[in-house]
Design a protein around this motif. Structure first.
Motif, PDB file in Angstrom:
ATOM      1  N   SER A  14      -3.587 -12.372  -3.417  1.00  0.00           N
ATOM      2  CA  SER A  14      -2.267 -12.219  -4.067  1.00  0.00           C
ATOM      3  C   SER A  14      -1.636 -11.187  -3.485  1.00  0.00           C
ATOM      4  O   SER A  14      -0.410 -11.130  -3.386  1.00  0.00           O
ATOM      5  CB  SER A  14      -2.453 -11.994  -5.535  1.00  0.00           C
ATOM      6  N   SER A  15      -2.387 -10.031  -3.082  1.00  0.00           N
ATOM      7  CA  SER A  15      -1.549  -8.870  -2.493  1.00  0.00           C
ATOM      8  C   SER A  15      -1.015  -9.051  -1.066  1.00  0.00           C
ATOM      9  O   SER A  15      -0.066  -8.723  -0.763  1.00  0.00           O
ATOM     10  CB  SER A  15      -2.538  -7.605  -2.496  1.00  0.00           C
TER      11      SER A  15
ATOM     12  N   ASN B 230      -4.558  -3.184   6.919  1.00  0.00           N
ATOM     13  CA  ASN B 230      -4.862  -2.022   6.923  1.00  0.00           C
ATOM     14  C   ASN B 230      -4.477  -1.471   5.588  1.00  0.00           C
ATOM     15  O   ASN B 230      -5.264  -0.532   4.890  1.00  0.00           O
ATOM     16  CB  ASN B 230      -4.313  -1.088   7.888  1.00  0.00           C
ATOM     17  N   LYS B 231      -3.561  -1.827   4.892  1.00  0.00           N
ATOM     18  CA  LYS B 231      -3.309  -1.109   3.632  1.00  0.00           C
ATOM     19  C   LYS B 231      -3.512  -1.966   2.359  1.00  0.00           C
ATOM     20  O   LYS B 231      -3.341  -1.504   1.206  1.00  0.00           O
ATOM     21  CB  LYS B 231      -1.790  -0.589   3.593  1.00  0.00           C
TER      22      LYS B 231
ATOM     23  N   HIS C 208       4.245   0.541  -0.921  1.00  0.00           N
ATOM     24  CA  HIS C 208       4.034  -0.695  -0.114  1.00  0.00           C
ATOM     25  C   HIS C 208       5.476  -1.305   0.178  1.00  0.00           C
ATOM     26  O   HIS C 208       5.527  -2.238   1.191  1.00  0.00           O
ATOM     27  CB  HIS C 208       2.933  -1.683  -0.669  1.00  0.00           C
ATOM     28  N   GLY C 209       6.247  -1.326  -0.900  1.00  0.00           N
ATOM     29  CA  GLY C 209       7.558  -1.871  -0.886  1.00  0.00           C
ATOM     30  C   GLY C 209       8.282  -1.417   0.268  1.00  0.00           C
ATOM     31  O   GLY C 209       9.266  -1.862   0.798  1.00  0.00           O
TER      32      GLY C 209
ATOM     33  N   GLN D  74      -8.943  -2.893  -0.318  1.00  0.00           N
ATOM     34  CA  GLN D  74      -9.564  -3.622  -1.562  1.00  0.00           C
ATOM     35  C   GLN D  74     -11.054  -4.397  -1.279  1.00  0.00           C
ATOM     36  O   GLN D  74     -11.858  -4.243  -2.188  1.00  0.00           O
ATOM     37  CB  GLN D  74      -8.517  -4.915  -1.688  1.00  0.00           C
TER      38      GLN D  74
ATOM     39  N   HIS E 119      -0.108  -3.863   8.873  1.00  0.00           N
ATOM     40  CA  HIS E 119       0.348  -3.157   7.512  1.00  0.00           C
ATOM     41  C   HIS E 119      -0.769  -3.853   6.441  1.00  0.00           C
ATOM     42  O   HIS E 119      -1.299  -3.069   5.624  1.00  0.00           O
ATOM     43  CB  HIS E 119       1.604  -3.320   7.084  1.00  0.00           C
TER      44      HIS E 119
ATOM     45  N   GLY F 241       0.526   5.331   7.268  1.00  0.00           N
ATOM     46  CA  GLY F 241       0.921   5.709   5.816  1.00  0.00           C
ATOM     47  C   GLY F 241       1.898   6.875   6.033  1.00  0.00           C
ATOM     48  O   GLY F 241       1.838   7.674   5.070  1.00  0.00           O
TER      49      GLY F 241
ATOM     50  N   ARG G   1       7.787  -1.747  -6.863  1.00  0.00           N
ATOM     51  CA  ARG G   1       7.715  -2.140  -5.410  1.00  0.00           C
ATOM     52  C   ARG G   1       8.581  -2.817  -4.956  1.00  0.00           C
ATOM     53  O   ARG G   1       9.273  -2.629  -3.896  1.00  0.00           O
ATOM     54  CB  ARG G   1       6.314  -2.870  -5.528  1.00  0.00           C
TER      55      ARG G   1
ATOM     56  N   ASN H 292       0.188  -9.223  -8.382  1.00  0.00           N
ATOM     57  CA  ASN H 292      -0.117  -9.158  -6.919  1.00  0.00           C
ATOM     58  C   ASN H 292       0.063  -7.767  -6.376  1.00  0.00           C
ATOM     59  O   ASN H 292       0.644  -7.468  -5.359  1.00  0.00           O
ATOM     60  CB  ASN H 292       0.857  -9.879  -6.156  1.00  0.00           C
ATOM     61  N   LEU H 293      -0.697  -6.816  -7.088  1.00  0.00           N
ATOM     62  CA  LEU H 293      -0.939  -5.411  -6.652  1.00  0.00           C
ATOM     63  C   LEU H 293      -2.173  -5.498  -5.854  1.00  0.00           C
ATOM     64  O   LEU H 293      -2.933  -6.287  -6.039  1.00  0.00           O
ATOM     65  CB  LEU H 293      -0.854  -4.518  -7.765  1.00  0.00           C
ATOM     66  N   VAL H 294      -2.438  -4.410  -5.270  1.00  0.00           N
ATOM     67  CA  VAL H 294      -3.794  -4.183  -4.560  1.00  0.00           C
ATOM     68  C   VAL H 294      -4.492  -3.244  -5.708  1.00  0.00           C
ATOM     69  O   VAL H 294      -4.201  -2.010  -5.868  1.00  0.00           O
ATOM     70  CB  VAL H 294      -3.696  -3.289  -3.394  1.00  0.00           C
ATOM     71  N   PRO H 295      -5.363  -3.674  -6.431  1.00  0.00           N
ATOM     72  CA  PRO H 295      -5.995  -3.487  -7.676  1.00  0.00           C
ATOM     73  C   PRO H 295      -6.752  -1.892  -7.482  1.00  0.00           C
ATOM     74  O   PRO H 295      -6.637  -0.876  -8.513  1.00  0.00           O
ATOM     75  CB  PRO H 295      -6.969  -4.454  -8.254  1.00  0.00           C
ATOM     76  N   ARG H 296      -7.369  -1.716  -6.450  1.00  0.00           N
ATOM     77  CA  ARG H 296      -8.107  -0.528  -6.320  1.00  0.00           C
ATOM     78  C   ARG H 296      -7.160   0.549  -5.763  1.00  0.00           C
ATOM     79  O   ARG H 296      -7.517   1.840  -5.598  1.00  0.00           O
ATOM     80  CB  ARG H 296      -9.247  -0.617  -5.170  1.00  0.00           C
TER      81      ARG H 296
ATOM     82  N   VAL I  95       0.598   2.040   9.233  1.00  0.00           N
ATOM     83  CA  VAL I  95      -0.718   1.943   9.229  1.00  0.00           C
ATOM     84  C   VAL I  95      -1.248   3.548   8.989  1.00  0.00           C
ATOM     85  O   VAL I  95      -2.246   3.823   8.414  1.00  0.00           O
ATOM     86  CB  VAL I  95      -1.395   1.582  10.560  1.00  0.00           C
TER      87      VAL I  95
ATOM     88  N   ALA J 163       2.159 -10.860  -1.685  1.00  0.00           N
ATOM     89  CA  ALA J 163       3.351  -9.814  -1.847  1.00  0.00           C
ATOM     90  C   ALA J 163       3.740  -9.057  -0.860  1.00  0.00           C
ATOM     91  O   ALA J 163       4.916  -8.727  -0.801  1.00  0.00           O
ATOM     92  CB  ALA J 163       2.747  -8.970  -3.015  1.00  0.00           C
ATOM     93  N   LEU J 164       2.662  -8.375  -0.065  1.00  0.00           N
ATOM     94  CA  LEU J 164       3.294  -7.545   0.998  1.00  0.00           C
ATOM     95  C   LEU J 164       3.930  -8.505   2.240  1.00  0.00           C
ATOM     96  O   LEU J 164       4.845  -7.833   2.633  1.00  0.00           O
ATOM     97  CB  LEU J 164       1.980  -6.985   1.586  1.00  0.00           C
TER      98      LEU J 164
ATOM     99  N   THR K 108       7.581  -8.439   1.335  1.00  0.00           N
ATOM    100  CA  THR K 108       8.144  -7.186   1.284  1.00  0.00           C
ATOM    101  C   THR K 108       8.748  -6.988   2.923  1.00  0.00           C
ATOM    102  O   THR K 108       9.398  -6.180   3.164  1.00  0.00           O
ATOM    103  CB  THR K 108       7.455  -5.887   0.995  1.00  0.00           C
TER     104      THR K 108
END
Ligand SMILES: Nc1ncnc2c1ncn2[C@@H]1O[C@H](COP(=O)(O)OP(=O)(O)OP(=O)(O)O)[C@@H](O)[C@H]1O
Ligand SMILES: [Mg+2]
Lengths: 261, 277
Positions: free
Chosen positions: A165-166, A182-183, B127-128, A188, A179, B141, B183, B114-118, B139, A169-170, A173
């Motif tokens: 799912s993520s 790595n992110k 992330h947006g 996760q 990206h 950040g 986001r 659809n987030l990265v839960p951790r 990469v 979403a990414l 974007t």
């Protein structure tokens, strides 16, 4: 492959180790006594076990050599696992539907994983023995190949489960592939991946003993040597130290798991 | 075949017309068709224009193709037939780089967030910005002070500022959806696509989310397209409703025009009864 399955696997492998130890004792008995006689003279057999398979003062003198070999085996298992993990991350990313770059690479990754996983480590050791001969490289490679198969499979499932799912979403974007990997994917999945790597280190230390007997390296070789020269006190000491080492590694990795999950 | 040629011609002529027009729509969907396999057409000859600043709901029974329609607009799925024209670009024919730029202009909000839960809330919001970053910047950040300030501002606007450093899996569904909205907004989008944003939420959280989405359009002037299951919500919030049934647009008008009769046509009488009973 969730935590429960892993727990079960761990139990299975502990059980397996116990069976091996039992078989070791049993065969030690059989090689010295006629089986029927042995049964008839069961007390005598126990007497033999007590007198022969006990760790004596004399065998304890061999402890430094045994520990050195044990060290070698433990570090070889860790090295085989960690190098295999690096390869497996790439194969896992390629093999997973959510992160694969193209269909062909995905099939190739899954094929490599299937082949190396479905051939037992002992069989790999025997196959590699033919081409690499009796040395530590053979042992290392046997563990490495088996681990790549298992970890790739585990990583593919972790990635599929955790990040579909993520990733969607990414992608939406406008993030690039690197990206996303790595992110989103790695952050996760990392705890689960580490958990699998620790599990494989434990498994490999167990397998390394067996592989060592075949390839004539590490603690397996020591075991084999004492066994063949009928130094059963030393055999007992080797077995005991393997068990202790495995328990220590398990305790450490359980602790690490608790911290990261 | 003839139909194909006609569609193509129509698409071409409206593309031409659109080029000539002084004021163009933000989004034009022209003869859009989509099929995942050779047998079934999920979308068939879909046509509509959306002006900047509109708040449009898309309703229709399950499997009507609502999610597919939204995903054709930012090309999360390939377009089989027809054209989607967004802000001067023909979405179907964009190259990799242009597609990336298109996607930075279109935010997306999902049913399951659809987030990265951790990761933390603030990390997820930032992330947006990846659409604007090179691979290396992303990469590593590297985010500017301005971007971070903007992220906090959005969290504050959405009422979840105090959770900024919490992991997303510690948040309630409604709070996670607000992270999802933040986001999307930090992208500075011209259009936000929402695929059933309240389908997993209770009525209270749903109202909060719908109010926030509405204010995106009314306060920030960002166009919104929202897939919804609940007709009542669609009627309450949107200026315009598009009804889909089996891949075809069967209604396109204001909520006053959406009579019970027309609702029945969108959902098919029987299913509608099943839902309300
Ligand atoms: N990735 C896919 N591959 C193949 N078929 C798909 C795919 N995604 C959707 N479909 C099919 O396309 C049709 C429309 O699906 P879609 O998800 O767009 O409907 P929907 O209106 O969003 O439904 P819901 O209200 O249940 O979300 C369905 O029949 C579905 O089975
Ligand atoms: Mg849907």
């Amino acid at each position: 492959m969730n935590q429960k399955v892993m727990q079960k696997r761990k139990w299975q492998s502990t059980l397996f180790l116990l069976i091996i130890i039992a078989v070791t004792y049993l065969s030690a008995v059989i090689t010295n006594f006629n089986f029927v006689d042995g049964l008839a003279a069961f007390p005598a057999a126990i007497g033999w076990i007590i007198s022969n398979l006990l760790i004596t003062q004399e065998s304890l003198e061999r402890l430094p050599t045994i520990l050195e070999k044990l060290n070698e085996t433990v570090f070889m298992s860790i090295a085989a696992t960690t190098t295999a993990a690096v390869i497996s991350i790439f194969l896992g990313l390629m093999g997973s539907k959510t992160t694969s770059l193209n269909g062909i690479l995905s099939v190739v990754a899954r094929f490599i994983a299937a082949v190396s996983r479905n051939i037992p480590v002992v069989a790999w050791a025997l196959i590699l023995l033919l081409s690499f001969g009796q040395n530590s490289v053979t042992g290392y490679l046997a563990l490495f190949v088996g681990t790549v198969g298992f970890l790739t499979r585990a990583f593919i499932e972790s990635i599929d489960e955790a990040s579909q799912s993520s990733v969607e979403a990414l992608t939406a974007t406008g993030a690039t592939y690197f990206h996303i990997v790595n992110k989103a994917v790695i952050p996760q999945c990392l705890p689960q991946m580490i958990s699998w790597i620790l599990f494989m280190i434990e498994t490999n230390i167990r397998s390394a003993t067996l592989v060592g007997i075949l390839t004539g390296t590490g603690i397996g070789y020591t075991f084999d040597m004492y066994y063949k020269s009928m130094n059963y006190n030393a055999v007992a000491l080797v077995t005991f130290s393997i068990v202790i080492a495995v328990i220590i590694i398990e305790l450490i990795s359980n602790y690490i798991r608790k911290v990261i999950l | 075949m003839v139909e194909r040629v006609c569609t193509f011609f129509w698409a071409y002529s409206s593309f031409y017309k659109w080029k000539g027009e002084a004021i163009m729509s933000l989004l034009q969907v022209v003869g859009l068709g989509k099929s995942y396999d050779t047998e079934t057409k999920v979308l068939e000859n879909v046509n509509f224009d959306i002006e900047a600043g509109e708040f449009v709901s898309i309703i229709g029974p399950s499997g009507a193709g609502k999610s597919t329609l939204l995903r054709c607009i930012n090309r999360m799925v390939t377009i089989s037939e027809g054209n989607v024209l967004f802000d001067g670009a023909n979405v179907g024919t964009l190259g990799k780089k242009q597609l990336r730029r298109l996607r930075t202009n279109i935010g997306m909000v999902f049913q399951h967030y659809n987030l990265v839960p951790r990761l933390t809330v603030i990390e997820n919001v930032l992330h947006g910005r990846f659409g604007y970053k090179t691979t290396l910047q992303g990469v590593l950040g590297r985010f500017t002070e301005q971007e971070k300030k903007r992220a906090f501002y959005l969290l504050q606007k959405l009422g979840i500022e105090e959770h900024a450093y919490k992991r997303c899996d510690q948040l309630s569904g409604g709070q996670q959806q607000r992270v999802g909205i933040a986001r999307a907004l930090i992208q500075d989008p011209k259009l936000v696509l929402c695929d059933e944003p309240i389908a997993s939420l209770d009525p209270n959280a749903s109202k909060v989310i719908m109010d926030h989405l509405k204010s995106i359009t009314s306060e920030l002037g960002i166009t919104c397209m929202v897939n919804l299951h609940q007709v009542e919500v669609a009627q309450q919030y949107s200026d315009r409703i598009i009804g889909l049934n089996q891949g075809k647009v069967v209604f396109d008008g204001s909520n006053h025009q959406l009579t019970d009769d027309r609702i029945n046509r969108i959902y098919g009488t029987q299913t509608r009864e099943l839902i309300t009973v």
